[in-house]
Scaffold this motif. Sequence first.
Motif, PDB file in Angstrom:
ATOM      1  N   LEU A  96      50.641  78.179  31.092  1.00  0.00           N
ATOM      2  CA  LEU A  96      51.322  77.260  30.174  1.00  0.00           C
ATOM      3  C   LEU A  96      51.176  75.811  30.635  1.00  0.00           C
ATOM      4  O   LEU A  96      51.138  75.533  31.839  1.00  0.00           O
ATOM      5  CB  LEU A  96      52.809  77.582  30.077  1.00  0.00           C
ATOM      6  CG  LEU A  96      53.203  78.918  29.492  1.00  0.00           C
ATOM      7  CD1 LEU A  96      54.711  79.059  29.485  1.00  0.00           C
ATOM      8  CD2 LEU A  96      52.622  79.106  28.105  1.00  0.00           C
ATOM      9  N   GLU A  97      51.133  74.919  29.664  1.00  0.00           N
ATOM     10  CA  GLU A  97      51.230  73.489  29.934  1.00  0.00           C
ATOM     11  C   GLU A  97      52.670  73.094  29.655  1.00  0.00           C
ATOM     12  O   GLU A  97      53.207  73.412  28.585  1.00  0.00           O
ATOM     13  CB  GLU A  97      50.271  72.704  29.047  1.00  0.00           C
ATOM     14  CG  GLU A  97      48.808  72.998  29.321  1.00  0.00           C
ATOM     15  CD  GLU A  97      48.371  72.640  30.736  1.00  0.00           C
ATOM     16  OE1 GLU A  97      48.861  71.626  31.293  1.00  0.00           O
ATOM     17  OE2 GLU A  97      47.550  73.382  31.303  1.00  0.00           O
ATOM     18  N   ILE A  98      53.288  72.426  30.627  1.00  0.00           N
ATOM     19  CA  ILE A  98      54.700  72.046  30.500  1.00  0.00           C
ATOM     20  C   ILE A  98      54.882  70.572  30.816  1.00  0.00           C
ATOM     21  O   ILE A  98      54.010  69.943  31.419  1.00  0.00           O
ATOM     22  CB  ILE A  98      55.600  72.885  31.431  1.00  0.00           C
ATOM     23  CG1 ILE A  98      55.291  72.576  32.899  1.00  0.00           C
ATOM     24  CG2 ILE A  98      55.463  74.368  31.128  1.00  0.00           C
ATOM     25  CD1 ILE A  98      56.394  72.935  33.865  1.00  0.00           C
ATOM     26  N   ALA A  99      56.041  70.059  30.428  1.00  0.00           N
ATOM     27  CA  ALA A  99      56.447  68.698  30.773  1.00  0.00           C
ATOM     28  C   ALA A  99      57.784  68.773  31.493  1.00  0.00           C
ATOM     29  O   ALA A  99      58.819  69.014  30.856  1.00  0.00           O
ATOM     30  CB  ALA A  99      56.565  67.842  29.522  1.00  0.00           C
ATOM     31  N   PRO A 100      57.775  68.620  32.834  1.00  0.00           N
ATOM     32  CA  PRO A 100      59.045  68.603  33.550  1.00  0.00           C
ATOM     33  C   PRO A 100      59.847  67.370  33.140  1.00  0.00           C
ATOM     34  O   PRO A 100      59.292  66.288  32.981  1.00  0.00           O
ATOM     35  CB  PRO A 100      58.649  68.513  35.022  1.00  0.00           C
ATOM     36  CG  PRO A 100      57.169  68.612  35.078  1.00  0.00           C
ATOM     37  CD  PRO A 100      56.636  68.433  33.704  1.00  0.00           C
ATOM     38  N   VAL A 101      61.156  67.547  32.948  1.00  0.00           N
ATOM     39  CA  VAL A 101      62.005  66.454  32.491  1.00  0.00           C
ATOM     40  C   VAL A 101      62.880  65.931  33.626  1.00  0.00           C
ATOM     41  O   VAL A 101      62.906  64.732  33.894  1.00  0.00           O
ATOM     42  CB  VAL A 101      62.869  66.897  31.289  1.00  0.00           C
ATOM     43  CG1 VAL A 101      63.855  65.810  30.887  1.00  0.00           C
ATOM     44  CG2 VAL A 101      61.968  67.282  30.124  1.00  0.00           C
ATOM     45  N   ALA A 102      63.597  66.828  34.296  1.00  0.00           N
ATOM     46  CA  ALA A 102      64.503  66.415  35.365  1.00  0.00           C
ATOM     47  C   ALA A 102      64.887  67.626  36.208  1.00  0.00           C
ATOM     48  O   ALA A 102      64.777  68.769  35.760  1.00  0.00           O
ATOM     49  CB  ALA A 102      65.763  65.783  34.779  1.00  0.00           C
ATOM     50  N   LEU A 103      65.357  67.342  37.389  1.00  0.00           N
ATOM     51  CA  LEU A 103      65.845  68.395  38.276  1.00  0.00           C
ATOM     52  C   LEU A 103      67.118  68.996  37.681  1.00  0.00           C
ATOM     53  O   LEU A 103      68.034  68.281  37.299  1.00  0.00           O
ATOM     54  CB  LEU A 103      66.128  67.812  39.657  1.00  0.00           C
ATOM     55  CG  LEU A 103      66.428  68.787  40.777  1.00  0.00           C
ATOM     56  CD1 LEU A 103      65.251  69.713  41.028  1.00  0.00           C
ATOM     57  CD2 LEU A 103      66.767  68.016  42.051  1.00  0.00           C
ATOM     58  N   ALA A 104      67.160  70.328  37.582  1.00  0.00           N
ATOM     59  CA  ALA A 104      68.316  71.018  36.998  1.00  0.00           C
ATOM     60  C   ALA A 104      69.196  71.666  38.060  1.00  0.00           C
ATOM     61  O   ALA A 104      70.299  72.109  37.759  1.00  0.00           O
ATOM     62  CB  ALA A 104      67.847  72.078  36.007  1.00  0.00           C
ATOM     63  N   GLY A 105      68.718  71.737  39.280  1.00  0.00           N
ATOM     64  CA  GLY A 105      69.503  72.334  40.357  1.00  0.00           C
ATOM     65  C   GLY A 105      68.606  72.854  41.458  1.00  0.00           C
ATOM     66  O   GLY A 105      67.390  72.656  41.435  1.00  0.00           O
ATOM     67  N   HIS A 106      69.220  73.514  42.404  1.00  0.00           N
ATOM     68  CA  HIS A 106      68.450  74.089  43.513  1.00  0.00           C
ATOM     69  C   HIS A 106      69.103  75.382  43.974  1.00  0.00           C
ATOM     70  O   HIS A 106      70.283  75.635  43.703  1.00  0.00           O
ATOM     71  CB  HIS A 106      68.346  73.110  44.686  1.00  0.00           C
ATOM     72  CG  HIS A 106      69.608  73.031  45.490  1.00  0.00           C
ATOM     73  ND1 HIS A 106      70.717  72.331  45.078  1.00  0.00           N
ATOM     74  CD2 HIS A 106      69.938  73.592  46.677  1.00  0.00           C
ATOM     75  CE1 HIS A 106      71.672  72.446  45.979  1.00  0.00           C
ATOM     76  NE2 HIS A 106      71.230  73.211  46.964  1.00  0.00           N
ATOM     77  N   ARG A 107      68.337  76.171  44.665  1.00  0.00           N
ATOM     78  CA  ARG A 107      68.830  77.397  45.278  1.00  0.00           C
ATOM     79  C   ARG A 107      68.170  77.550  46.635  1.00  0.00           C
ATOM     80  O   ARG A 107      67.027  77.120  46.838  1.00  0.00           O
ATOM     81  CB  ARG A 107      68.503  78.635  44.430  1.00  0.00           C
ATOM     82  CG  ARG A 107      69.298  78.723  43.139  1.00  0.00           C
ATOM     83  CD  ARG A 107      70.775  78.964  43.438  1.00  0.00           C
ATOM     84  NE  ARG A 107      71.594  79.003  42.252  1.00  0.00           N
ATOM     85  CZ  ARG A 107      72.297  77.981  41.784  1.00  0.00           C
ATOM     86  NH1 ARG A 107      72.254  76.812  42.358  1.00  0.00           N
ATOM     87  NH2 ARG A 107      73.063  78.121  40.722  1.00  0.00           N
ATOM     88  N   GLU A 108      68.882  78.157  47.554  1.00  0.00           N
ATOM     89  CA  GLU A 108      68.314  78.521  48.846  1.00  0.00           C
ATOM     90  C   GLU A 108      68.154  80.027  48.868  1.00  0.00           C
ATOM     91  O   GLU A 108      69.102  80.754  48.570  1.00  0.00           O
ATOM     92  CB  GLU A 108      69.232  78.069  49.976  1.00  0.00           C
ATOM     93  CG  GLU A 108      69.307  76.555  50.101  1.00  0.00           C
ATOM     94  CD  GLU A 108      70.120  76.136  51.297  1.00  0.00           C
ATOM     95  OE1 GLU A 108      69.637  76.300  52.434  1.00  0.00           O
ATOM     96  OE2 GLU A 108      71.246  75.665  51.078  1.00  0.00           O
TER      97      GLU A 108
END
Length: 146
Positions: free
Chosen positions: A66-78
Motif C-alpha cells: 500500500l501507498e500511505i500518507a502518515p499524518v501524525a503520531l497516534a501513540g506508542h507501545r513497548e
Amino acid sequence: MTDDRRYPTRPFLAVSAAVFRAGQVLLVRRAQPPSAGPWTLPGGVVEAGETLHTAVVRELREETALEIAPVALAGHREVIVHDAEGRTERHFVVLSFAARWIAGEPVLDAELAAFAWHDPAAVAGLQTTEGLAEIVAAAQAILRAG
C-alpha cells in the motif's frame, strides 16, 4: 542466519500505522511467533539513517504493497517479551502513526498471514495486541481533526 532481535542489548525502534480507508482501519495478523495470532497494525523496525515517516511508508509498502500518507503520531507501545528464565528475549518501542490510504490493494509479504479492513468501533472486541484499540481511536481522532 542469527536473529539479532532476540536477546537484545538494547530496545529496537519500530513504527506502525493505523491506515484508514473509507472509514475502515487496516489490521493484519503476523505469520511468525512470537507475534502470530492477534490482530495488529502493519509496520516494522526503523533502519539507521531513516526518518520515522520514511520508515513507516517503507514498512507499509514492503508488508502490504500500500501507498500511505502518515499524518501524525497516534501513540506508542513497548513490547517486552521475557523467556522462561526471565531474560529479555525481545524488546521493541513501537511508534504508531495515523495514516491515510493513498493507493493499492493489500498484497501481504511473508511476515503477514492475513489482513482485513475493520470498523474502528469494533476493534475493542477483537483479539488484538495490547493497547491496539486505544491507538486506533487516537489515530481516528487525529484524522477527523485534520
